[in-house]
Design a protein around this motif. Structure first.
Motif, mmCIF file in Angstrom:
data_model
loop_
_atom_site.group_PDB
_atom_site.id
_atom_site.type_symbol
_atom_site.label_atom_id
_atom_site.label_comp_id
_atom_site.label_asym_id
_atom_site.label_seq_id
_atom_site.Cartn_x
_atom_site.Cartn_y
_atom_site.Cartn_z
ATOM 1 N N GLU A 55 0.825 -1.214 0.000
ATOM 2 C CA GLU A 55 0.000 0.000 0.000
ATOM 3 C C GLU A 55 0.854 1.257 0.000
ATOM 4 O OE1 GLU A 55 -2.451 -0.332 3.418
ATOM 5 O OE2 GLU A 55 -3.699 -1.963 2.589
ATOM 6 N N ARG A 56 2.032 1.174 0.601
ATOM 7 C CA ARG A 56 2.947 2.310 0.658
ATOM 8 C C ARG A 56 3.926 2.327 -0.515
ATOM 9 N NH1 ARG A 56 0.914 1.063 5.254
ATOM 10 N NH2 ARG A 56 0.738 2.533 7.001
ATOM 11 N N ASP A 57 3.685 1.460 -1.489
ATOM 12 C CA ASP A 57 4.502 1.408 -2.707
ATOM 13 C C ASP A 57 5.961 1.085 -2.386
ATOM 14 O OD1 ASP A 57 4.939 1.536 -5.437
ATOM 15 O OD2 ASP A 57 5.361 3.677 -5.427
ATOM 16 N N LEU A 58 6.156 0.125 -1.474
ATOM 17 C CA LEU A 58 7.511 -0.246 -1.063
ATOM 18 C C LEU A 58 7.858 -1.709 -1.325
ATOM 19 C CD1 LEU A 58 7.755 1.632 2.385
ATOM 20 C CD2 LEU A 58 8.951 2.208 0.253
ATOM 21 N N LEU A 59 6.890 -2.550 -1.624
ATOM 22 C CA LEU A 59 7.164 -3.982 -1.690
ATOM 23 C C LEU A 59 7.848 -4.395 -2.985
ATOM 24 C CD1 LEU A 59 6.844 -6.651 -0.167
ATOM 25 C CD2 LEU A 59 4.638 -6.967 -1.324
ATOM 26 N N VAL A 60 7.389 -3.888 -4.124
ATOM 27 C CA VAL A 60 7.936 -4.347 -5.415
ATOM 28 C C VAL A 60 8.265 -3.167 -6.331
ATOM 29 C CG1 VAL A 60 6.849 -6.630 -5.354
ATOM 30 C CG2 VAL A 60 5.593 -4.694 -6.344
ATOM 31 N N ARG A 61 8.822 -2.113 -5.786
ATOM 32 C CA ARG A 61 9.153 -0.951 -6.613
ATOM 33 C C ARG A 61 10.123 -1.294 -7.742
ATOM 34 N NH1 ARG A 61 8.248 4.184 -5.317
ATOM 35 N NH2 ARG A 61 10.236 4.845 -6.202
ATOM 36 N N HIS A 62 10.968 -2.288 -7.529
ATOM 37 C CA HIS A 62 11.948 -2.667 -8.547
ATOM 38 C C HIS A 62 11.327 -3.483 -9.675
ATOM 39 C CE1 HIS A 62 11.682 -5.978 -5.692
ATOM 40 N NE2 HIS A 62 12.209 -6.785 -6.597
ATOM 41 N N TRP A 63 10.075 -3.884 -9.537
ATOM 42 C CA TRP A 63 9.398 -4.620 -10.601
ATOM 43 C C TRP A 63 8.983 -3.659 -11.716
ATOM 44 C CZ3 TRP A 63 5.428 -8.877 -8.934
ATOM 45 C CH2 TRP A 63 6.086 -9.870 -8.188
ATOM 46 N N PRO A 64 8.794 -4.164 -12.931
ATOM 47 C CA PRO A 64 8.269 -3.317 -14.010
ATOM 48 C C PRO A 64 6.851 -2.821 -13.682
ATOM 49 C CG PRO A 64 9.227 -5.338 -14.898
ATOM 50 C CD PRO A 64 9.165 -5.511 -13.410
ATOM 51 N N GLU A 65 6.519 -1.674 -14.201
ATOM 52 C CA GLU A 65 5.193 -1.112 -13.957
ATOM 53 C C GLU A 65 4.087 -2.048 -14.417
ATOM 54 O OE1 GLU A 65 4.809 2.885 -15.381
ATOM 55 O OE2 GLU A 65 6.769 3.483 -14.603
ATOM 56 N N GLN A 66 4.338 -2.811 -15.464
ATOM 57 C CA GLN A 66 3.360 -3.756 -15.986
ATOM 58 C C GLN A 66 2.884 -4.724 -14.917
ATOM 59 O OE1 GLN A 66 5.017 -6.233 -19.025
ATOM 60 N NE2 GLN A 66 3.134 -7.395 -19.388
ATOM 61 N N TRP A 67 3.758 -5.026 -13.956
ATOM 62 C CA TRP A 67 3.426 -6.016 -12.936
ATOM 63 C C TRP A 67 3.253 -5.391 -11.552
ATOM 64 C CZ3 TRP A 67 1.792 -9.680 -15.675
ATOM 65 C CH2 TRP A 67 2.430 -10.075 -16.839
ATOM 66 N N GLY A 68 2.987 -4.131 -11.495
ATOM 67 C CA GLY A 68 2.670 -3.499 -10.220
ATOM 68 C C GLY A 68 3.815 -2.757 -9.575
ATOM 69 N N GLY A 69 4.966 -2.682 -10.227
ATOM 70 C CA GLY A 69 6.102 -1.970 -9.666
ATOM 71 C C GLY A 69 6.215 -0.556 -10.191
ATOM 72 N N ARG A 70 7.398 0.029 -10.004
ATOM 73 C CA ARG A 70 7.656 1.387 -10.485
ATOM 74 C C ARG A 70 8.897 1.426 -11.381
ATOM 75 N NH1 ARG A 70 3.294 1.704 -9.375
ATOM 76 N NH2 ARG A 70 2.181 3.066 -7.929
ATOM 77 N N SER A 71 9.345 0.243 -11.801
ATOM 78 C CA SER A 71 10.544 0.138 -12.646
ATOM 79 C C SER A 71 11.749 0.821 -12.000
ATOM 80 C CB SER A 71 10.275 0.732 -14.039
ATOM 81 O OG SER A 71 9.242 0.020 -14.695
#
Length: 379
Positions: A55-71
């Motif tokens: 919820e705080r955008d900290l768990l998978v930030r390194h993932w691509p945006e396509q999969w819920g991250g922030r690239s």
């Protein structure tokens, strides 16, 4: 090479620390952390904590945006890992999901598998275990005997796994099974742990709670849709996943913190100025610093999208040696920790008994370095 943190990276680290202070309960250090992240209490806590991180955008930030991250670049992934590990890894087994299992499914999973699993991982809703080692196949993973026999619509699996961390509480298993006669004819299956035909038996040992489990498969049916990649062609997938796993846990970060904790205890006992102790501490500190910088070399390679190299194996060796030296130091100079003298140091000791075995033994890493960096022949 410049390893100083940027202003944005320092700000991100402070943000992670702020989230930890906000989300961890008051008894985290006294109750949860000493149990280890494979314990029932920590796994249950992770099911609440990881969704809050997401919820705080900290768990998978390194993932691509396509999969819920922030690239975000790999540096943010390791900043997060360092801070989580230093506090006793409140993500529990879900560190594994975000570090290597998710990226492996992004690269090799089918669209159906990606749709089914990646969202759950990104939201912090699921616990995985990995069905790799067997009684006769650990370091020599290609020797595994668990077999998946092809039948109409899928496979029937029979066999056994051992040392399966988190199996007693996991929702899914990343399962390796033999699907052909050739030595490396291995396939990967994504298996719900509540499937008929799976039995999990924990067994006692010195290492931390939750890490010693046997898994038995008796006529377990898995559909074709559960297989990752082509039948019998999983070796490249396994190698890819292990490349992430071997440097995914920043043991150097927590090890350095706990070395300081041990020094403080020795000083309080009037032993801080012992020249032999100071020399030992200096050597261990240097090894942790070497492990940190060698790991950062690997992170830098990933950030530059360089091809995988033996640097991951070298950093794994350095971290393993540093942790092993610290556990020996604790046993020699603070043996009371195993009798309850310091729960945090005791958990470190228990958690690192297998530090030179997990994710490929020390000897295997040396062999990979010998072939990959020194071009030495097998023999």
């Amino acid at each position: 090479m410049e390893f100083a943190w940027t202003d944005d990276q320092r700000a991100y680290r402070e943000r992670v620390r702020g989230a930890l202070e906000e989300l961890l309960p008051a008894d985290w250090d006294s109750h949860y952390a000493p149990q280890g992240y494979g314990s029932a209490d920590q796994i249950a806590f992770s099911r609440t904590f990881c969704p809050q991180l997401a919820e705080r955008d900290l768990l998978v930030r390194h993932w691509p945006e396509q999969w819920g991250g922030r690239s975000a670049d790999p540096w943010e992934q390791f900043i997060l890992a360092e801070e989580m590990k230093q506090r006793g890894e409140p993500r529990g087994p879900q560190y594994m999901n975000v570090n290597w299992l998710g990226p492996t499914l992004m690269k090799y999973g089918t669209p159906r598998q990606q749709a089914e699993h990646l969202g759950r991982i990104a939201r912090g809703e699921v616990i995985w275990c990995q069905g790799y080692s067997e009684p006769g196949a650990g370091t020599d993973l290609a020797a595994l005997q668990t077999r998946a026999q092809k039948v109409e619509g899928g496979y029937v699996v029979n066999g056994q796994k051992i040392w399966t961390s988190y199996a007693g509480k996991a929702d899914f298993c990343f399962l390796l099974a033999r699907t052909g006669a050739e030595r490396k004819a291995i396939s990967i299956f994504l298996v719900p742990m509540d499937s008929a035909g799976i039995e999990v038996k924990p067994f006692p040992g010195l290492v931390s709670e939750g890490h010693l489990n046997e898994m038995f498969f008796t006529d377990l049916f898995v559909p074709d849709s559960a297989r990752v990649g082509e039948e019998g062609k999983a070796w490249d997938i396994i190698t890819y996943a292990l490349g992430f796993e071997r440097v995914g846990i920043p043991r150097y970060h927590v090890g350095r913190k706990l070395l300081d904790r041990a020094i403080a205890r020795l000083a309080a006992e009037g032993r801080g100025d012992d020249p032999i102790i100071k020399a030992r501490v200096g050597r261990i500190h240097a090894k942790f610093e070497a492990a940190r910088l060698l790991t950062y070399v690997v992170v830098d390679e990933r950030a530059r999208q360089a091809p995988p190299s033996v640097n991951g194996n070298i950093s794994r060796i350095a971290a393993s040696e540093a942790c092993t030296d610290l556990t020996h130091f604790l046993m020699e100079y603070l043996p009371d920790i195993l009798a309850g003298g310091d729960a945090i140091l005791r958990e470190f000791h228990r958690g690192n008994i297998a530090a030179t075995i997990a994710a490929g033994t020390y000897e295997l890493q040396l062999n990979l370095i010998a072939r990959g960096a020194l071009d030495l022949p097998k023999g």
